[in-house]
Motif scaffolding. Structure first.
Motif, PDB file in Angstrom:
ATOM      1  N   ARG A   1     -91.093 -45.320 -37.330  1.00 27.66           N
ATOM      2  CA  ARG A   1     -91.193 -43.980 -37.895  1.00 27.66           C
ATOM      3  C   ARG A   1     -92.013 -43.106 -36.969  1.00 27.66           C
ATOM      4  O   ARG A   1     -92.595 -43.579 -35.990  1.00 27.66           O
TER       5      ARG A   1
ATOM      6  N   THR B   1     -80.636 -45.121 -36.134  1.00 25.65           N
ATOM      7  CA  THR B   1     -81.224 -44.879 -37.450  1.00 25.65           C
ATOM      8  C   THR B   1     -80.183 -44.987 -38.559  1.00 25.65           C
ATOM      9  O   THR B   1     -80.475 -44.692 -39.708  1.00 25.65           O
TER      10      THR B   1
ATOM     11  N   ALA C   1     -80.886 -46.429 -42.111  1.00 25.33           N
ATOM     12  CA  ALA C   1     -81.830 -45.751 -42.997  1.00 25.33           C
ATOM     13  C   ALA C   1     -81.129 -44.832 -43.995  1.00 25.33           C
ATOM     14  O   ALA C   1     -81.630 -44.580 -45.084  1.00 25.33           O
ATOM     15  N   SER C   2     -79.979 -44.308 -43.620  1.00 25.39           N
ATOM     16  CA  SER C   2     -79.277 -43.418 -44.547  1.00 25.39           C
ATOM     17  C   SER C   2     -78.196 -44.162 -45.332  1.00 25.39           C
ATOM     18  O   SER C   2     -77.476 -43.563 -46.120  1.00 25.39           O
ATOM     19  N   ASP C   3     -78.095 -45.466 -45.112  1.00 25.75           N
ATOM     20  CA  ASP C   3     -77.169 -46.300 -45.882  1.00 25.75           C
ATOM     21  C   ASP C   3     -77.611 -46.307 -47.346  1.00 25.75           C
ATOM     22  O   ASP C   3     -78.793 -46.469 -47.634  1.00 25.75           O
ATOM     23  N   PRO C   4     -76.677 -46.114 -48.293  1.00 27.57           N
ATOM     24  CA  PRO C   4     -77.042 -46.071 -49.717  1.00 27.57           C
ATOM     25  C   PRO C   4     -77.775 -47.334 -50.172  1.00 27.57           C
ATOM     26  O   PRO C   4     -78.707 -47.251 -50.982  1.00 27.57           O
TER      27      PRO C   4
ATOM     28  N   ARG D   1     -81.338 -47.132 -49.120  1.00 32.48           N
ATOM     29  CA  ARG D   1     -82.060 -46.146 -49.936  1.00 32.48           C
ATOM     30  C   ARG D   1     -82.366 -46.687 -51.315  1.00 32.48           C
ATOM     31  O   ARG D   1     -83.391 -46.335 -51.915  1.00 32.48           O
TER      32      ARG D   1
ATOM     33  N   ASP E   1     -88.480 -42.042 -46.769  1.00 31.87           N
ATOM     34  CA  ASP E   1     -87.635 -40.896 -46.474  1.00 31.87           C
ATOM     35  C   ASP E   1     -86.850 -41.175 -45.188  1.00 31.87           C
ATOM     36  O   ASP E   1     -87.444 -41.337 -44.122  1.00 31.87           O
ATOM     37  N   PRO E   2     -85.518 -41.239 -45.285  1.00 29.18           N
ATOM     38  CA  PRO E   2     -84.711 -41.576 -44.105  1.00 29.18           C
ATOM     39  C   PRO E   2     -84.973 -40.632 -42.929  1.00 29.18           C
ATOM     40  O   PRO E   2     -84.797 -41.007 -41.775  1.00 29.18           O
ATOM     41  N   LEU E   3     -85.403 -39.408 -43.236  1.00 28.67           N
ATOM     42  CA  LEU E   3     -85.626 -38.431 -42.168  1.00 28.67           C
ATOM     43  C   LEU E   3     -86.825 -38.787 -41.294  1.00 28.67           C
ATOM     44  O   LEU E   3     -86.953 -38.307 -40.182  1.00 28.67           O
TER      45      LEU E   3
END
Ligand SMILES: [Zn+2]
Length: 164
Positions: free
Chosen positions: A59, A99, A102-105, A108, A115-117
């Motif tokens: 991160r 990355t 990190a935004s994979d459901p 999450r 926070d994926p961001l």
């Protein structure tokens, strides 16, 4: 193989390995050396995200090590040290880190607080290739032996680290 062992030994010689072994303290000291906090995040089940060696989240301002907490203490230490090995040996410079996960459901739902961001890279077993995996595994074993941890104890440690 020989050169890789030498490189790992050299890296470990520059680290404050606690004696007697204390995984938490080791992680704190490595974090201080790197100038970046390392957060240990044990989870019940990694499930579909499973990676036998845990996950490393890079991160912006810290590093997160994710591992299953259902195994033995020795095994957990081994996983954490394996990930520390990836950090110390600079394996995040491998070209395939991304990355996406990190935004994979699924990710999450397992880690709603992350926070994926803020995630710059998620590194798991498939991102390194076998050579780097073996290096990280060797690092974990050797660092724990250096700290006096492990069944083979003192004798094996003297063989590996005669000068200490
Ligand atoms: Zn690994």
């Amino acid at each position: 193989m020989g050169t890789s062992v030498g490189r790992i030994k050299k890296a470990i010689a520059q680290l404050p390995v606690p004696d007697p072994w204390d995984c938490r303290r080791f992680v704190e000291d490595v974090a201080e050396l790197r100038g970046r906090p390392i957060i240990l995040l044990p989870v019940g089940i990694l499930g579909g995200l499973a990676s036998p060696c845990g996950l490393w989240l890079v991160r912006e301002h810290d590093d997160v090590i994710i591992y299953e907490d259902s195994t033995s203490e020795y095994h957990m230490d081994q996983i954490v040290c394996h990930e520390i090995g990836h950090m110390v040996l600079g394996h995040d410079r491998a070209p395939s880190s991304d990355t996406g996960l990190a935004s994979d459901p699924m990710f999450r739902s397992v880690f709603p607080d992350i926070d994926p961001l803020t995630v710059r890279a998620v590194l798991g077993r498939s991102d390194y290739g076998n050579g780097l995996e073996r290096e990280a595994e060797m690092f974990a074993t050797m660092v724990m032996v250096a700290g006096g941890h492990g069944q083979r104890g003192q004798n094996f440690r003297n063989v590996l680290f005669k000068q200490r």
